[in-house]
Design a protein around this motif. Structure first.
Motif, mmCIF file in Angstrom:
data_model
loop_
_atom_site.group_PDB
_atom_site.id
_atom_site.type_symbol
_atom_site.label_atom_id
_atom_site.label_comp_id
_atom_site.label_asym_id
_atom_site.label_seq_id
_atom_site.Cartn_x
_atom_site.Cartn_y
_atom_site.Cartn_z
ATOM 1 N N UNK A 1 13.517 10.016 -6.431
ATOM 2 C CA UNK A 1 13.864 10.171 -5.032
ATOM 3 C C UNK A 1 15.349 9.895 -4.805
ATOM 4 N N UNK A 2 15.910 10.604 -3.823
ATOM 5 C CA UNK A 2 17.288 10.385 -3.418
ATOM 6 C C UNK A 2 17.313 9.655 -2.081
ATOM 7 N N UNK B 1 7.491 11.450 -2.929
ATOM 8 C CA UNK B 1 8.245 11.791 -4.136
ATOM 9 C C UNK B 1 7.404 11.512 -5.375
ATOM 10 N N UNK B 2 7.578 12.297 -6.438
ATOM 11 C CA UNK B 2 6.795 12.062 -7.659
ATOM 12 C C UNK B 2 7.104 10.708 -8.276
ATOM 13 N N UNK B 3 6.113 10.160 -8.966
ATOM 14 C CA UNK B 3 6.376 8.975 -9.774
ATOM 15 C C UNK B 3 7.291 9.354 -10.933
ATOM 16 N N UNK C 1 0.859 -1.180 0.000
ATOM 17 C CA UNK C 1 0.000 0.000 0.000
ATOM 18 C C UNK C 1 0.899 1.235 0.000
ATOM 19 N N UNK C 2 0.724 2.092 -0.992
ATOM 20 C CA UNK C 2 1.537 3.296 -1.132
ATOM 21 C C UNK C 2 0.662 4.505 -0.821
ATOM 22 N N UNK C 3 0.911 5.165 0.291
ATOM 23 C CA UNK C 3 0.171 6.379 0.618
ATOM 24 C C UNK C 3 0.843 7.560 -0.090
ATOM 25 N N UNK D 1 17.281 7.682 -7.723
ATOM 26 C CA UNK D 1 16.492 6.807 -8.598
ATOM 27 C C UNK D 1 15.530 7.644 -9.434
ATOM 28 N N UNK D 2 15.250 7.185 -10.630
ATOM 29 C CA UNK D 2 14.262 7.833 -11.495
ATOM 30 C C UNK D 2 12.987 7.013 -11.611
#
Length: 512
Positions: free
Chosen positions: A452-453, A385-387, A315-317, A446-447
């Motif tokens: 996100x870093x 972080x954005x997708x 589950x990703x909030x 990561x892209x």
């Protein structure tokens, strides 16, 4: 109830020919109107489009844009030039147009859309023509209870997260205008699409005919009820998760009369039982958080029992809002203008309802579920972080989910025996003070699936840098212990902890 579309198969074929002949595609519309004008139109500003239209020569594409982008009246002659095999009266009787003296205007929206989907390996997207009720900027009034929505951000997000699998069977629960089912139809030999609203299913069926999709079976009913005892290899859903305050009428495309997030709870608990072994599901969710409780409590309670029985869940909030922000968001979404008496009444209903039930915030996110496979794992995480690239997102989330589920279920000794492979596109970034050799800070950027870093210590950076699938984590840990002159067992334990913490980030996969 609002009118349905009554286009016959022959009329749909004639309509498709007209759209194709006019080159009614998103690229052509953007070229005709201009990207800035098109964006202004979607925001409800018509000045730029009207100014541009005055200079454009007559064409079938201009007529289609006038109808379905500006909501402008067009003449009989313009229609007959555009729809050569259909009369204005036929289109009016079928529910596509409205007649007003000697002019005709759009009764519904008919838009060309292009949606990112990594399953299309050639372009990374699929394009469709889609009927829906009038778009917000054309409707200029609150939506009806049986409103059929077009493609919004939530739908695009769901589609971009679908794994690019090839399967035998798939299902779309709460299909709306049908577009999610269309993307499933590219993956599966057979698709079942359900919806509670017969009018919505009518639009979805016409859209399927218009786009020549023949492997979808549409069924009416509540959530999973139309599926009976069937199980599926891939299931997707954007259920009506919007909370409806007590005493207010529900808009069927987004909510029900069930209190709070009761429908989402019911949906989430039932979902695993409709997957075949190794089956996958992707769904958008929203849930309430109560005073003094953690954001992970409710989805954990809904899923922990079924995960033990069926498989793994992630589950990703993605967001969390307070009651006032939630009330304003969904009052506006339904077409109720902020500042009006109707909007103020609806917002107060939300606030009163949330306070009575001790709701502190509402979460939005997505659920990824796999039946069978690795040891059962339930992972609930907050990610702001954005997708990354939506054309590659489905593959990246699928890989991160599989890696995370696998790693989380391993013991330290099993992790040390695993061989990791750094994901493509991952970059290492180091911050140095001028003149000093050793970095002050190290990050891995990561892209996919998230932009996100992730901070890394020296040992973690060295371990990830050496992860090319050749050496196991244990072998790398042993070599690093010699280099750094530290206790091997302590370093191995530290790296196992790091591997678990980074398991769902997409930074690495586990080599077969």
């Amino acid at each position: 109830m609002s009118a349905a579309l009554t286009l016959s198969p022959a009329q749909v074929t004639a309509l498709r020919a007209a759209l194709d002949s006019a080159d009614y595609t998103l690229d052509s519309v953007t070229a005709l109107l201009g990207a800035e004008v098109l964006e202004s139109l979607r925001a409800g500003s018509f000045a730029g489009a009207l100014h541009r239209f005055a200079k454009l020569p007559a064409s079938p594409l201009k007529t289609l844009c006038a109808l379905f982008y500006l909501g402008a009246p067009v003449t009989r002659d313009e229609l007959q030039t555009t729809f050569t095999q259909l009369t204005p009266e036929e289109l009016t009787a079928a529910g596509v147009l409205r007649a007003n003296n000697s002019y005709f205007s759009a009764a519904v929206s008919l838009n060309p859309v292009t949606i990112a989907d990594g399953h299309n390996r050639e372009s990374g997207a699929y394009s469709w023509w889609l009927f829906s009720d009038l778009d917000d900027h054309l409707r200029k009034e609150a939506v009806s209870d049986d409103h059929v929505m077009g493609v919004g951000g939530a739908t695009r997000s769901l589609i971009s997260q679908l794994p690019p699998l090839k399967v035998a069977t798939a299902a779309d629960i709460g299909t709306g205008c049908g577009v999610v089912a269309f993307h499933l139809a590219k993956r599966a030999a057979k698709v079942v699409a359900t919806d509670l609203s017969s009018r919505t299913l009518n639009f979805a069926q016409v859209n399927a005919q218009l786009n020549e999709i023949v492997n979808i079976e549409f069924r009416a009913g509540d959530l999973f009820a139309p599926l009976g005892a069937e199980r599926f290899d891939l299931l997707a859903s954007n259920p009506p998760f919007v909370i409806n305050p007590a005493g207010e009428s529900a808009l069927s495309y987004r909510s029900t009369q069930e209190p709070g997030d009761a429908l989402v709870a019911r949906f989430t608990k039932q979902l695993p039982g409709y997957l075949n072994n190794e089956g996958r599901a992707v769904a958008l969710l929203s849930w309430e958080n109560y005073w003094g409780k953690n954001f992970a409590d409710r989805p954990t309670a809904w899923l922990e029992q079924s995960v033990k029985q069926f498989g793994s869940a992630w589950v990703i909030e993605r967001d969390r809002v307070n009651p006032l922000a939630y009330a304003k968001m969904w009052a506006r979404d339904g077409g109720v203008q902020l500042g009006t008496a109707a909007s103020e009444k609806l917002q107060r209903s939300y606030l009163d309802d949330f306070e009575k039930r001790e709701v502190s915030t509402v979460s939005f996110g997505s659920l990824h579920l796999q039946n069978g496979g690795q040891k059962p794992v339930l992972h609930v995480a907050e990610v702001r972080s954005p997708y990354g690239d939506p054309q590659k997102l489905g593959s990246a989330i699928d890989a991160a989910f599989r890696t995370g589920s696998r790693i989380t279920g391993l013991s330290d000794s099993e992790i040390l025996e695993s061989r990791l492979m750094l994901a493509a596109g991952v970059k290492e970034q180091r911050l140095h003070k001028p003149g000093e050799a050793d970095p002050q800070e190290i990050w891995f950027a990561a892209t996919l699936p998230f932009l996100q870093q992730y901070p890394a210590g020296t040992a973690t950076a060295a371990m990830l840098g050496a992860s090319d699938g050749e050496l196991s984590v244990g072998q790398i840990a042993g070599a690093l212990a010699d280099i750094f002159e530290v206790e091997p067992e302590a370093l191995a334990t530290e790296l196992c902890t790091v591997v678990r913490e980074l398991a769902y980030t997409g930074l690495f996969t586990v080599a077969p």
